[in-house]
Design a protein around this motif. Structure first.
Motif, PDB file in Angstrom:
ATOM      1  N   GLY A  76       0.726  -1.162  -0.055  1.00  0.00           N
ATOM      2  CA  GLY A  76      -0.120  -0.122  -0.159  1.00  0.00           C
ATOM      3  C   GLY A  76       0.873   1.305  -0.034  1.00  0.00           C
ATOM      4  N   THR A  77       0.102   2.426  -0.199  1.00  0.00           N
ATOM      5  CA  THR A  77       0.810   3.805  -0.208  1.00  0.00           C
ATOM      6  C   THR A  77       0.558   4.629   1.020  1.00  0.00           C
ATOM      7  OG1 THR A  77      -0.710   4.516  -1.791  1.00  0.00           O
ATOM      8  CG2 THR A  77       1.448   3.561  -2.789  1.00  0.00           C
ATOM      9  N   TRP A  78      -0.618   4.311   1.489  1.00  0.00           N
ATOM     10  CA  TRP A  78      -0.763   5.201   2.822  1.00  0.00           C
ATOM     11  C   TRP A  78       0.368   5.107   3.890  1.00  0.00           C
ATOM     12  CZ3 TRP A  78      -1.644   4.424   8.008  1.00  0.00           C
ATOM     13  CH2 TRP A  78      -2.064   5.344   8.979  1.00  0.00           C
ATOM     14  N   HIS A  79       0.541   6.204   4.556  1.00  0.00           N
ATOM     15  CA  HIS A  79       1.482   6.303   5.515  1.00  0.00           C
ATOM     16  C   HIS A  79       0.974   7.496   6.498  1.00  0.00           C
ATOM     17  CE1 HIS A  79       3.785   9.620   3.629  1.00  0.00           C
ATOM     18  NE2 HIS A  79       3.543   9.132   2.589  1.00  0.00           N
ATOM     19  N   HIS A  80       1.551   7.575   7.796  1.00  0.00           N
ATOM     20  CA  HIS A  80       1.583   8.459   8.632  1.00  0.00           C
ATOM     21  C   HIS A  80       2.330   8.247   9.795  1.00  0.00           C
ATOM     22  CE1 HIS A  80      -0.644  11.021  11.611  1.00  0.00           C
ATOM     23  NE2 HIS A  80      -1.306  11.311  10.723  1.00  0.00           N
ATOM     24  N   PRO A  81       2.927   9.566  10.057  1.00  0.00           N
ATOM     25  CA  PRO A  81       4.011   9.620  11.061  1.00  0.00           C
ATOM     26  C   PRO A  81       3.614   8.957  12.519  1.00  0.00           C
ATOM     27  CG  PRO A  81       3.064  11.820  10.869  1.00  0.00           C
ATOM     28  CD  PRO A  81       2.596  10.890   9.742  1.00  0.00           C
ATOM     29  N   TYR A 101      -7.025   6.635   7.021  1.00  0.00           N
ATOM     30  CA  TYR A 101      -6.933   5.553   6.444  1.00  0.00           C
ATOM     31  C   TYR A 101      -7.919   5.218   5.290  1.00  0.00           C
ATOM     32  CZ  TYR A 101      -5.912   0.789   4.226  1.00  0.00           C
ATOM     33  OH  TYR A 101      -5.410  -0.288   3.511  1.00  0.00           O
ATOM     34  N   MET A 102      -9.165   5.326   5.971  1.00  0.00           N
ATOM     35  CA  MET A 102     -10.372   5.179   5.227  1.00  0.00           C
ATOM     36  C   MET A 102     -10.775   6.261   4.273  1.00  0.00           C
ATOM     37  SD  MET A 102     -11.701   2.211   5.908  1.00  0.00           S
ATOM     38  CE  MET A 102     -13.399   2.476   5.363  1.00  0.00           C
ATOM     39  N   ASP A 103     -10.361   7.515   4.813  1.00  0.00           N
ATOM     40  CA  ASP A 103     -10.482   8.663   3.893  1.00  0.00           C
ATOM     41  C   ASP A 103      -9.586   8.788   2.761  1.00  0.00           C
ATOM     42  OD1 ASP A 103     -11.584  11.513   3.351  1.00  0.00           O
ATOM     43  OD2 ASP A 103      -9.721  12.298   4.242  1.00  0.00           O
ATOM     44  N   TYR A 104      -8.353   8.243   2.813  1.00  0.00           N
ATOM     45  CA  TYR A 104      -7.424   8.082   1.891  1.00  0.00           C
ATOM     46  C   TYR A 104      -7.863   7.243   0.759  1.00  0.00           C
ATOM     47  CZ  TYR A 104      -2.664   6.981  -0.354  1.00  0.00           C
ATOM     48  OH  TYR A 104      -1.702   6.978  -1.212  1.00  0.00           O
ATOM     49  N   HIS A 105      -8.562   6.191   1.283  1.00  0.00           N
ATOM     50  CA  HIS A 105      -8.900   5.123   0.073  1.00  0.00           C
ATOM     51  C   HIS A 105     -10.432   5.636  -0.670  1.00  0.00           C
ATOM     52  CE1 HIS A 105      -5.530   2.803   1.650  1.00  0.00           C
ATOM     53  NE2 HIS A 105      -5.495   2.425   0.479  1.00  0.00           N
ATOM     54  N   ALA A 106     -11.159   5.857   0.295  1.00  0.00           N
ATOM     55  CA  ALA A 106     -12.742   6.274  -0.261  1.00  0.00           C
ATOM     56  C   ALA A 106     -12.434   7.443  -0.853  1.00  0.00           C
ATOM     57  CB  ALA A 106     -13.818   5.948   0.726  1.00  0.00           C
ATOM     58  N   GLN A 198      -3.931  15.424   5.744  1.00  0.00           N
ATOM     59  CA  GLN A 198      -3.727  14.507   7.234  1.00  0.00           C
ATOM     60  C   GLN A 198      -2.757  15.031   8.100  1.00  0.00           C
ATOM     61  OE1 GLN A 198      -3.959  10.400   5.885  1.00  0.00           O
ATOM     62  NE2 GLN A 198      -6.007  10.297   5.316  1.00  0.00           N
ATOM     63  N   ALA A 199      -1.576  15.213   7.250  1.00  0.00           N
ATOM     64  CA  ALA A 199      -0.527  15.770   7.852  1.00  0.00           C
ATOM     65  C   ALA A 199      -0.475  17.112   8.537  1.00  0.00           C
ATOM     66  CB  ALA A 199       0.809  15.833   6.877  1.00  0.00           C
ATOM     67  N   ALA A 200      -1.385  17.923   7.797  1.00  0.00           N
ATOM     68  CA  ALA A 200      -1.826  19.322   8.562  1.00  0.00           C
ATOM     69  C   ALA A 200      -2.577  19.077   9.884  1.00  0.00           C
ATOM     70  CB  ALA A 200      -2.627  20.108   7.407  1.00  0.00           C
ATOM     71  N   VAL A 201      -3.469  18.129   9.721  1.00  0.00           N
ATOM     72  CA  VAL A 201      -4.055  17.609  11.071  1.00  0.00           C
ATOM     73  C   VAL A 201      -3.405  17.448  12.001  1.00  0.00           C
ATOM     74  CG1 VAL A 201      -5.992  16.182  12.021  1.00  0.00           C
ATOM     75  CG2 VAL A 201      -6.304  17.307   9.724  1.00  0.00           C
ATOM     76  N   GLU A 202      -2.554  16.471  11.734  1.00  0.00           N
ATOM     77  CA  GLU A 202      -1.542  15.882  12.955  1.00  0.00           C
ATOM     78  C   GLU A 202      -0.664  16.930  13.317  1.00  0.00           C
ATOM     79  OE1 GLU A 202       0.659  13.661  15.402  1.00  0.00           O
ATOM     80  OE2 GLU A 202      -1.355  13.043  14.504  1.00  0.00           O
ATOM     81  N   LEU A 203      -0.183  18.001  12.576  1.00  0.00           N
ATOM     82  CA  LEU A 203       0.479  19.145  12.992  1.00  0.00           C
ATOM     83  C   LEU A 203      -0.415  19.894  13.850  1.00  0.00           C
ATOM     84  CD1 LEU A 203       3.224  20.701  12.976  1.00  0.00           C
ATOM     85  CD2 LEU A 203       2.360  21.814  10.817  1.00  0.00           C
TER      86      LEU A 203
END
Length: 216
Positions: A76-81, A101-106, A198-203
């Motif tokens: 797969g290609t999804w990732h998150h720190p 993860y779901m948002d990335y794929h749907a 998603q990275a912005a949300v994490e930051l």
């Protein structure tokens, strides 16, 4: 005609960006820190990404809720720190990361078929060990690796090894007690854009936590 359809479906798998990965090995401390233990009984969940235009399967992933939650996302290609990875196995998949993860794929081109079944602690442990020891999965073998692992579970011998996610999904549906839902979204097909969001949300979450920690 049947051969042509099979050839086209295989071509879709080979060309889909969601099926490409390289070996990764997160350090012990990151894995231990991320450990997430879900509430409720042990379950196994199969995710199948289905094209909204052709109906063909594009990707497969497997989540095991046992002694801890493991997401096996082969090639797969999804990732998150916040989700350390070891050869296609992600740790620390909290509800928020699961939603990411779901948002990335749907998205506008694909919806996700979610199939969940309760299992015994022994089966959850068996599957957890199987995904942890499988190793990095080559491109276009997401469904093959998952169907191979599932076919080893006692009573699930009807699941045959297959390169086609939809075929694995249909076999999984035959397991007694499977609950199924479909998740749709109209997000852009640009996965890089989704990862950036998603990275912005994490930051933002990290900044809020730092402000709280500083007392202010």
């Amino acid at each position: 005609m049947i051969f042509r359809r099979a050839f086209l479906a295989l071509g879709l798998l080979l060309g889909l960006a969601a099926c490409g990965a390289e070996p990764v090995w997160a350090p012990d401390e990151a894995v231990a820190r991320a450990r997430y233990v879900p509430a409720g009984p042990p379950t196994v969940t199969l995710y199948t990404m289905i094209s909204n235009t052709s109906g063909a399967g594009g990707h497969s992933a497997l989540m095991i809720d046992g002694e801890q939650r493991l997401l096996f996302d082969p090639a797969g290609t999804w990732h998150h720190p916040q989700a350390p990875e070891r050869n296609d196995v992600f740790f620390g998949m909290s509800p928020q990361l699961h939603d990411f993860y779901m948002d990335y794929h749907a998205r506008e081109t694909y919806h996700v078929v979610v199939q969940e079944v309760e299992v015994t602690p022994a089966i959850a442990a068996q599957l957890s060990q199987a995904v942890l020891s499988y190793g990095a999965v080559p491109k276009a073998q997401c469904s093959f690796s998952i169907s191979h692992i599932l076919s080893q579970v006692p009573g699930w011998g009807h699941i045959q090894r297959s390169y086609f996610p939809r075929r694995t999904m249909e076999s999984f549906a035959e397991i007694p007690g499977v609950r199924e839902e479909r998740v749709y979204d109209d997000d852009s097909d640009n996965n890089r854009e989704i990862l950036a969001r998603q990275a912005a949300v994490e930051l933002r979450n990290q900044r809020v936590a730092e402000i709280i920690a500083d007392g202010g």
